[in-house]
Enzyme design. Structure first.
Site, PDB file in Angstrom:
ATOM      1  N   ASP A  67       0.834  -1.205   0.000  1.00  0.00           N
ATOM      2  CA  ASP A  67       0.000   0.000   0.000  1.00  0.00           C
ATOM      3  C   ASP A  67       0.872   1.260   0.000  1.00  0.00           C
ATOM      4  O   ASP A  67       2.108   1.183   0.057  1.00  0.00           O
ATOM      5  CB  ASP A  67      -0.995  -0.007   1.179  1.00  0.00           C
ATOM      6  CG  ASP A  67      -0.347  -0.349   2.519  1.00  0.00           C
ATOM      7  OD1 ASP A  67       0.901  -0.319   2.602  1.00  0.00           O
ATOM      8  OD2 ASP A  67      -1.072  -0.644   3.475  1.00  0.00           O
ATOM      9  N   ASN A 136      -8.454  -2.280  13.419  1.00  0.00           N
ATOM     10  CA  ASN A 136      -9.850  -2.518  13.019  1.00  0.00           C
ATOM     11  C   ASN A 136      -9.965  -3.711  12.064  1.00  0.00           C
ATOM     12  O   ASN A 136     -10.993  -3.899  11.441  1.00  0.00           O
ATOM     13  CB  ASN A 136     -10.434  -1.258  12.375  1.00  0.00           C
ATOM     14  CG  ASN A 136      -9.641  -0.833  11.142  1.00  0.00           C
ATOM     15  OD1 ASN A 136      -8.721  -1.527  10.728  1.00  0.00           O
ATOM     16  ND2 ASN A 136      -9.996   0.292  10.564  1.00  0.00           N
ATOM     17  N   HIS A 138      -8.067  -4.187   9.344  1.00  0.00           N
ATOM     18  CA  HIS A 138      -7.731  -3.930   7.946  1.00  0.00           C
ATOM     19  C   HIS A 138      -6.495  -4.708   7.501  1.00  0.00           C
ATOM     20  O   HIS A 138      -5.617  -5.052   8.299  1.00  0.00           O
ATOM     21  CB  HIS A 138      -7.629  -2.428   7.642  1.00  0.00           C
ATOM     22  CG  HIS A 138      -6.415  -1.713   8.149  1.00  0.00           C
ATOM     23  ND1 HIS A 138      -6.412  -0.362   8.389  1.00  0.00           N
ATOM     24  CD2 HIS A 138      -5.163  -2.147   8.453  1.00  0.00           C
ATOM     25  CE1 HIS A 138      -5.212  -0.016   8.791  1.00  0.00           C
ATOM     26  NE2 HIS A 138      -4.438  -1.067   8.851  1.00  0.00           N
TER      27      HIS A 138
HETATM   28  C1  GLP Z   1      -1.050   0.107   8.602  1.00  0.00           C
HETATM   29  C2  GLP Z   1      -0.664  -0.469   7.213  1.00  0.00           C
HETATM   30  C3  GLP Z   1      -0.868  -1.959   7.171  1.00  0.00           C
HETATM   31  C4  GLP Z   1      -0.242  -2.513   8.422  1.00  0.00           C
HETATM   32  C5  GLP Z   1      -1.119  -2.180   9.604  1.00  0.00           C
HETATM   33  C6  GLP Z   1      -0.531  -2.550  10.935  1.00  0.00           C
HETATM   34  O1  GLP Z   1      -2.057   1.061   8.480  1.00  0.00           O
HETATM   35  N1  GLP Z   1      -1.358   0.134   6.126  1.00  0.00           N
HETATM   36  O2  GLP Z   1      -0.281  -2.496   6.002  1.00  0.00           O
HETATM   37  O3  GLP Z   1      -0.139  -3.916   8.324  1.00  0.00           O
HETATM   38  O4  GLP Z   1      -1.530  -0.819   9.559  1.00  0.00           O
HETATM   39  O5  GLP Z   1       0.441  -1.636  11.333  1.00  0.00           O
HETATM   40  P1  GLP Z   1       1.459  -1.960  12.477  1.00  0.00           P
HETATM   41  O6  GLP Z   1       2.308  -3.058  11.966  1.00  0.00           O
HETATM   42  O7  GLP Z   1       2.221  -0.696  12.697  1.00  0.00           O
HETATM   43  O8  GLP Z   1       0.651  -2.397  13.646  1.00  0.00           O
END
Ligand code: GLP
Length: 240
Positions: A67, A136, A138
């Site tokens: 992303d 959430n 995602h």
């Molecule tokens: C972000 C990214 C995701 C990531 C997730 C978890 O918003 N867009 O690709 O996997 O949130 O982030 P983190 O690893 O900092 O918990």
């Protein structure tokens, strides 16, 4: 779905790196989907160490970023591109032409998303997609409500995600992003989902053991034929 639980995030990261290195040894031309955020940092550090010791060879590997944030210059230190270069790619023996990023600075981001899909197809599809999970549920920036058959596209970020991202961007949190779709992600031949920490425990339990629903985008992974999940004890603490 295979679920592995490790004592802490350091061990999780090392095991994830071993998993990726073993996939590269089996297929030196591996097409690897990469994530940003906190989750993969230990794993990436270990991959760099392994590459320095010649234990793994990235010279033929191709990578695709999952992303990117819109409304940011790609040189911004917290763009996904910068994060991937700084935490992993610039330390590996991987040619620049093999690294693929979503182009947030494109004058036409929608067609850049379509071109990304075509590039993934052109190289034969993603062999191994790494994933983290948002608070959430995602995946990438596929927020709750994202269709399971969605493709790479522009999306609006939810308040939960923007609040989380304020740690990086302060008051200038991006409102939109570009992300591979859930349909794109599900076409990867193999998936490795990682999560650590107590804050992820509830959403991990919902995603892995709750109903498959677009309200929890990561729940779609229950339907993937080759999904491995690596958790630390804290993130696994609410699993039944
Ligand atoms: C972000 C990214 C995701 C990531 C997730 C978890 O918003 N867009 O690709 O996997 O949130 O982030 P983190 O690893 O900092 O918990």
């Amino acid at each position: 779905m295979k679920i592995f639980v490790y004592e802490n995030r350091e061990i999780l990261g090392k095991e994830a790196a071993k998993f990726i290195a073993s996939a590269i040894r089996k297929n030196p031309k591996l097409v690897l989907g990469l994530i940003t955020g906190e989750t993969p940092l230990e794993c990436y550090r270990e991959l760099v160490r392994m590459c320095e010791r010649d234990e793994v060879d990235f010279s033929q590997v191709k990578t695709f970023a999952l992303d990117e944030y819109l409304e940011l210059p790609s040189s911004h230190p917290y763009s996904c591109k910068s994060q991937l270069l700084e935490t992993l790619l610039r330390y590996l023996n991987i040619p620049h032409k093999n690294m693929h990023f979503l182009d947030a600075s494109s004058p036409n981001p929608a067609s850049a998303c379509q071109a990304y899909e075509e590039e993934i197809k052109r190289v034969g599809g993603i062999d191994l997609q790494l994933l983290g999970i948002g608070l959430n549920g995602h995946l990438g920036l596929n927020e709750p409500g994202s269709p399971f058959d969605s493709r790479t596209r522009i999306v609006e970020l939810t308040e939960t995600t923007k609040t989380y991202l304020a740690r990086y961007f302060g008051e200038r949190v991006p409102k939109k992003g570009m992300t591979m779709g859930l349909g794109t992600i599900m076409e990867a031949r193999e998936i490795l989902l990682m999560a650590h920490g107590q804050a992820k425990a509830d959403i991990v339990a919902k995603a892995l053991k709750g109903p498959v629903t677009t309200k929890v985008p990561a729940s779609i992974l229950q339907r993937h034929p080759a999904c491995t999940v690596m958790l630390d004890k804290a993130a696994a603490s609410r699993l039944p």
